[in-house]
Write a protein that holds these residues in place. Structure first.
Motif, PDB file in Angstrom:
ATOM      1  N   ASN A 145      13.267  26.934  50.097  1.00 43.00           N
ATOM      2  CA  ASN A 145      14.027  28.097  50.542  1.00 43.00           C
ATOM      3  C   ASN A 145      14.030  28.204  52.059  1.00 43.00           C
ATOM      4  N   VAL A 146      12.870  28.008  52.646  1.00 42.31           N
ATOM      5  CA  VAL A 146      12.751  28.136  54.105  1.00 42.31           C
ATOM      6  C   VAL A 146      13.379  26.922  54.790  1.00 42.31           C
ATOM      7  N   LYS A 147      13.301  25.787  54.097  1.00 38.24           N
ATOM      8  CA  LYS A 147      13.870  24.559  54.653  1.00 38.24           C
ATOM      9  C   LYS A 147      15.378  24.699  54.894  1.00 38.24           C
ATOM     10  N   VAL A 148      16.050  25.378  53.969  1.00 34.55           N
ATOM     11  CA  VAL A 148      17.488  25.597  54.133  1.00 34.55           C
ATOM     12  C   VAL A 148      17.761  26.190  55.511  1.00 34.55           C
ATOM     13  N   ALA A 149      16.942  27.185  55.877  1.00 32.97           N
ATOM     14  CA  ALA A 149      17.134  27.844  57.167  1.00 32.97           C
ATOM     15  C   ALA A 149      16.750  26.932  58.328  1.00 32.97           C
ATOM     16  N   ALA A 150      15.681  26.149  58.134  1.00 35.30           N
ATOM     17  CA  ALA A 150      15.198  25.294  59.221  1.00 35.30           C
ATOM     18  C   ALA A 150      16.156  24.145  59.529  1.00 35.30           C
ATOM     19  N   PHE A 151      16.947  23.752  58.536  1.00 35.48           N
ATOM     20  CA  PHE A 151      17.902  22.654  58.727  1.00 35.48           C
ATOM     21  C   PHE A 151      18.902  22.954  59.838  1.00 35.48           C
ATOM     22  N   GLY A 152      19.141  24.233  60.116  1.00 41.16           N
ATOM     23  CA  GLY A 152      20.120  24.602  61.144  1.00 41.16           C
ATOM     24  C   GLY A 152      19.819  23.971  62.492  1.00 41.16           C
TER      25      GLY A 152
ATOM     26  N   GLU B 201      11.742  36.268  52.755  1.00 43.73           N
ATOM     27  CA  GLU B 201      13.005  36.597  53.414  1.00 43.73           C
ATOM     28  C   GLU B 201      12.828  36.533  54.943  1.00 43.73           C
ATOM     29  N   ILE B 202      11.705  37.067  55.422  1.00 37.93           N
ATOM     30  CA  ILE B 202      11.445  37.025  56.865  1.00 37.93           C
ATOM     31  C   ILE B 202      11.181  35.584  57.304  1.00 37.93           C
ATOM     32  N   ALA B 203      10.438  34.846  56.478  1.00 41.49           N
ATOM     33  CA  ALA B 203      10.149  33.452  56.830  1.00 41.49           C
ATOM     34  C   ALA B 203      11.443  32.655  56.972  1.00 41.49           C
ATOM     35  N   ARG B 204      12.371  32.874  56.036  1.00 44.67           N
ATOM     36  CA  ARG B 204      13.667  32.180  56.127  1.00 44.67           C
ATOM     37  C   ARG B 204      14.363  32.541  57.427  1.00 44.67           C
ATOM     38  N   ALA B 205      14.355  33.840  57.740  1.00 46.80           N
ATOM     39  CA  ALA B 205      15.063  34.279  58.949  1.00 46.80           C
ATOM     40  C   ALA B 205      14.435  33.691  60.202  1.00 46.80           C
ATOM     41  N   ILE B 206      13.091  33.692  60.297  1.00 44.58           N
ATOM     42  CA  ILE B 206      12.506  33.169  61.537  1.00 44.58           C
ATOM     43  C   ILE B 206      12.576  31.648  61.592  1.00 44.58           C
ATOM     44  N   ALA B 207      12.783  31.004  60.441  1.00 43.70           N
ATOM     45  CA  ALA B 207      12.937  29.550  60.454  1.00 43.70           C
ATOM     46  C   ALA B 207      14.250  29.133  61.114  1.00 43.70           C
ATOM     47  N   THR B 208      15.190  30.069  61.267  1.00 43.56           N
ATOM     48  CA  THR B 208      16.409  29.735  62.011  1.00 43.56           C
ATOM     49  C   THR B 208      16.157  29.823  63.515  1.00 43.56           C
ATOM     50  N   GLU B 209      14.929  30.163  63.886  1.00 44.48           N
ATOM     51  CA  GLU B 209      14.494  30.274  65.280  1.00 44.48           C
ATOM     52  C   GLU B 209      15.383  31.217  66.085  1.00 44.48           C
TER      53      GLU B 209
ATOM     54  N   ALA C 130      17.151  16.529  60.458  1.00 43.52           N
ATOM     55  CA  ALA C 130      16.403  15.558  59.658  1.00 43.52           C
ATOM     56  C   ALA C 130      15.481  16.293  58.693  1.00 43.52           C
ATOM     57  N   SER C 131      15.392  15.770  57.468  1.00 42.94           N
ATOM     58  CA  SER C 131      14.655  16.455  56.404  1.00 42.94           C
ATOM     59  C   SER C 131      13.181  16.658  56.764  1.00 42.94           C
ATOM     60  N   ALA C 132      12.553  15.638  57.326  1.00 45.49           N
ATOM     61  CA  ALA C 132      11.117  15.742  57.637  1.00 45.49           C
ATOM     62  C   ALA C 132      10.879  16.801  58.718  1.00 45.49           C
ATOM     63  N   ASP C 133      11.739  16.821  59.733  1.00 51.88           N
ATOM     64  CA  ASP C 133      11.640  17.841  60.789  1.00 51.88           C
ATOM     65  C   ASP C 133      11.786  19.233  60.219  1.00 51.88           C
ATOM     66  N   ALA C 134      12.825  19.391  59.373  1.00 51.42           N
ATOM     67  CA  ALA C 134      13.095  20.703  58.788  1.00 51.42           C
ATOM     68  C   ALA C 134      11.890  21.157  57.974  1.00 51.42           C
ATOM     69  N   GLU C 135      11.285  20.219  57.246  1.00 53.81           N
ATOM     70  CA  GLU C 135      10.135  20.568  56.418  1.00 53.81           C
ATOM     71  C   GLU C 135       8.965  21.012  57.289  1.00 53.81           C
ATOM     72  N   HIS C 136       8.751  20.280  58.377  1.00 52.62           N
ATOM     73  CA  HIS C 136       7.681  20.624  59.303  1.00 52.62           C
ATOM     74  C   HIS C 136       7.870  22.051  59.843  1.00 52.62           C
ATOM     75  N   HIS C 137       9.106  22.351  60.278  1.00 50.69           N
ATOM     76  CA  HIS C 137       9.356  23.672  60.850  1.00 50.69           C
ATOM     77  C   HIS C 137       9.362  24.768  59.794  1.00 50.69           C
ATOM     78  N   ALA C 138       9.696  24.400  58.560  1.00 51.33           N
ATOM     79  CA  ALA C 138       9.612  25.387  57.475  1.00 51.33           C
ATOM     80  C   ALA C 138       8.153  25.758  57.234  1.00 51.33           C
ATOM     81  N   HIS C 139       7.270  24.755  57.277  1.00 50.91           N
ATOM     82  CA  HIS C 139       5.835  25.039  57.145  1.00 50.91           C
ATOM     83  C   HIS C 139       5.360  25.954  58.272  1.00 50.91           C
ATOM     84  N   LEU C 140       5.835  25.672  59.493  1.00 52.70           N
ATOM     85  CA  LEU C 140       5.448  26.521  60.635  1.00 52.70           C
ATOM     86  C   LEU C 140       5.861  27.968  60.407  1.00 52.70           C
ATOM     87  N   ALA C 141       7.094  28.151  59.934  1.00 52.40           N
ATOM     88  CA  ALA C 141       7.592  29.515  59.699  1.00 52.40           C
ATOM     89  C   ALA C 141       6.757  30.204  58.622  1.00 52.40           C
TER      90      ALA C 141
END
Lengths: 243, 336
Positions: free
Chosen positions: A102-109, A150-158, A113-124
């Motif tokens: 769920n958070v990865k979707v937001a981080a992909f923005g 919901e907040i994690a998804r939002a902050i994952a968009t940085e 790259a999938s691995a990067d998005a996953e890393h930043h989703a974990h950070l969020a």
């Protein structure tokens, strides 16, 4: 206040549905770094205002500037890209996805790259204190956890500006207090926050400045203390008997 | 890496095994060809329906574009697959982008999108059925040529089976690669809640067009292979709504949430249909179709998640956490 440019400037914003004016002539400015509150009873137009700011609804009149750039009329994903993220009052995770996905979707923005998005989703997730739930099916979360997701998804968009729509409604006092702390922490990490809230104590705790909406119109704006002391606000929102 | 591509690798290996097993008998090879071809097209269809929530009822349009491009390319211009397949892909791409822009621009969703796609394919069906130089409703034969290899004309069916194994493998691996990368996440998010997805930075229009284009191109290649394999195209079998419905049925019975679900549906239902036709078709007229319909009803009632959904749940059951939680809930209910 100062000569600093506001992060969000709303001027004369109006939104009608057919003949019904949901929001009319709302103007306010949110400065970088603050937590700004929007107060109002049910049906005051708070969520409509959020939908206008985040691009889900077109404005009927007025303008919205994010960091000096006009954003009304843009698509929601472009507005998100410019640094405005929002949460929804009715929280619904993407089905069949884990918390992390769920958070990865937001981080992909910002991280294609999938691995990067996953890393930043974990950070969020870590920032909101739910990384230990990363692999759980998102639909199995409790209401309070879904709010945090919901907040994690939002902050994952940085984002630079985070719009929170009634994040605390329906939570127990303990859950609400914990979430308030997290909101403060996110703010301290440099994210400006604009929050709609029903509960006056929470707004007065968190927000330096606020506006009050009633029937789609702005009743008052200024420091939260002054706004809440305003006689019209007391009458319209709190009931005239409140001291 | 291996784990990521397991959902593509396992069906590919099974398809290769089925291909080898079918080498013994041309009749089996013919069934293998239909399963592999329609099953792969159903996988492409499911990228839209199952993963993005865009249920197209007009995919026969793209299949027909592929089939007729190959047929008319050869009959009218003497072109072989080397030229006609890429042209078919481009034509399907252009049509998908046109229909997609039109539908998504005006916010057609759910049933309305399905009906719009159905309308486009029906218009194409009627147009082709009335067009003299496309053979009207009689269809077109692809004449045999002395330059057989250039036109992919073989004496046996198995080389077509081999081509279809490649088509299936390529489609599965490309789909799995895309599904596990950004587009796959965006598609699932759009399927579930377009507003929330857009607010999280998902460009809805672009990604819906992407899945439509990918799905249409694969389907057109399927149509092109069909034309070369059977050396005959007609509106009913390549542009008709029956084909689009077949994709839907294979998807639903096989499992919409899975990459290989529709392939499983095809692998089960096409041979089942053949069996019923062989054993019941000679008796009372139409009784095999009634039996097939009954089979579909029973499967749909017994397996609402699709056959693939049941299989996937079985495979997942190794993780003990879920049953434990259920048992706890049961215990609590019992205590009350």
């Amino acid at each position: 206040m100062s000569t600093q440019q506001p992060l969000l400037a709303v001027t004369g914003l109006g939104k009608s549905f057919g003949g019904l004016k949901a929001v009319s002539d709302v103007s306010f400015e949110v400065m970088p770094g603050e937590i700004f509150g929007i107060i109002g009873p049910n049906g005051a137009g708070k969520t409509t205002l959020f939908n206008c700011l985040s691009g889900l609804l077109p404005l009927s009149s007025g303008a919205v500037h994010l960091d000096g750039r006009r954003i009304d009329g843009m698509r929601p994903h472009d507005i998100c890209r410019l640094g405005l993220a929002r949460t929804f009052q009715i929280v619904r995770p993407f089905q069949g996805m884990s918390v992390l996905e769920n958070v990865k979707v937001a981080a992909f923005g910002r991280h294609p790259a999938s691995a990067d998005a996953e890393h930043h989703a974990h950070l969020a997730l870590r920032r909101i204190g739910m990384d230990h739930l990363a692999d759980l099916d998102a639909e199995r979360l409790s209401v309070a956890e879904m709010r945090r997701l919901e907040i994690a998804r939002a902050i994952a968009t940085e984002p630079r500006l985070l719009l929170l729509d009634e994040m605390l409604a329906g939570l127990t006092a303990t859950e609400a207090a914990a979430l308030c702390d997290q909101i403060r922490r996110i703010n301290a990490e440099g994210v400006t926050i604009l929050m709609v809230e029903h509960s006056v104590p929470i707004i007065s705790q968190l927000c330096g400045n606020a506006i009050v909406l009633n029937f789609g119109e702005m009743l008052a704006s200024g420091t939260t203390r002054a706004v809440l002391a305003d006689a019209r606000v007391q009458e319209a929102y709190l009931g005239s008997a409140v001291s | 890496m291996l784990r990521r591509f397991l959902p593509a690798l396992v069906p590919t290996l099974l398809a290769i095994a089925a291909f080898c097993a079918s080498l013994s008998d041309p009749y089996f090879m013919e069934i293998f060809i239909m399963v592999g071809l329609i099953g792969t097209v159903a996988v492409a269809w499911n990228l839209m329906a199952g993963f993005t929530g865009l249920v197209s009822l007009g995919h026969s349009l793209f299949f027909g574009i592929g089939a007729y491009t190959v047929a008319y390319g050869q009959v009218g211009f003497g072109l072989g697959p080397l030229a006609t397949w890429p042209i078919a892909a481009l034509l399907a791409l252009a049509s998908a982008l046109f229909i997609g822009l039109l539908c998504f621009r005006y916010g057609l969703r759910g049933y309305f999108f399905s009906i719009a796609t159905l309308a486009f394919s029906e218009v194409a069906f009627l147009l082709v059925s009335a067009t003299l130089w496309l053979g009207r409703s009689d269809g077109m034969m692809l004449p045999s040529s002395p330059d057989a290899l250039r036109y992919l004309q073989f004496d046996h069916k198995w080389p077509y089976g081999l081509i279809i194994v490649g088509f299936l493998a390529l489609t599965l691996f490309i789909s799995q690669a895309v599904l596990t990368a950004r587009p796959g996440y965006y598609w699932r998010a759009l399927r579930d809640n377009e507003g929330a997805a857009e607010a999280l930075g998902v460009p809805a229009m672009r990604y819906k067009l992407l899945v439509f284009a990918l799905s249409a191109v694969v389907t057109a290649i399927g149509g092109a292979i069909f034309a070369n394999t059977f050396a005959f195209v007609d509106p009913r079998s390549t542009l008709g709504v029956e084909l689009s419905i077949q994709l839907l049925v294979f998807g639903i019975i096989g499992g919409l949430g899975l990459l290989w679900g529709p392939l499983l549906g095809a692998a089960l239902l096409i041979p089942a249909g053949e069996l019923l036709r062989n054993y019941l078709g000679s008796g009372f007229h139409g009784v095999n179709i009634v039996a097939y319909a009954l089979l579909l009803i029973v499967l749909a009632l017994l397996l609402p998640q699709g056959l693939g959904g049941v299989l996937a749940a079985r495979l997942r059951r190794r993780a003990p956490e879920k049953p434990a939680a259920d048992a706890k809930a049961l215990a609590m209910e019992a205590a009350q």
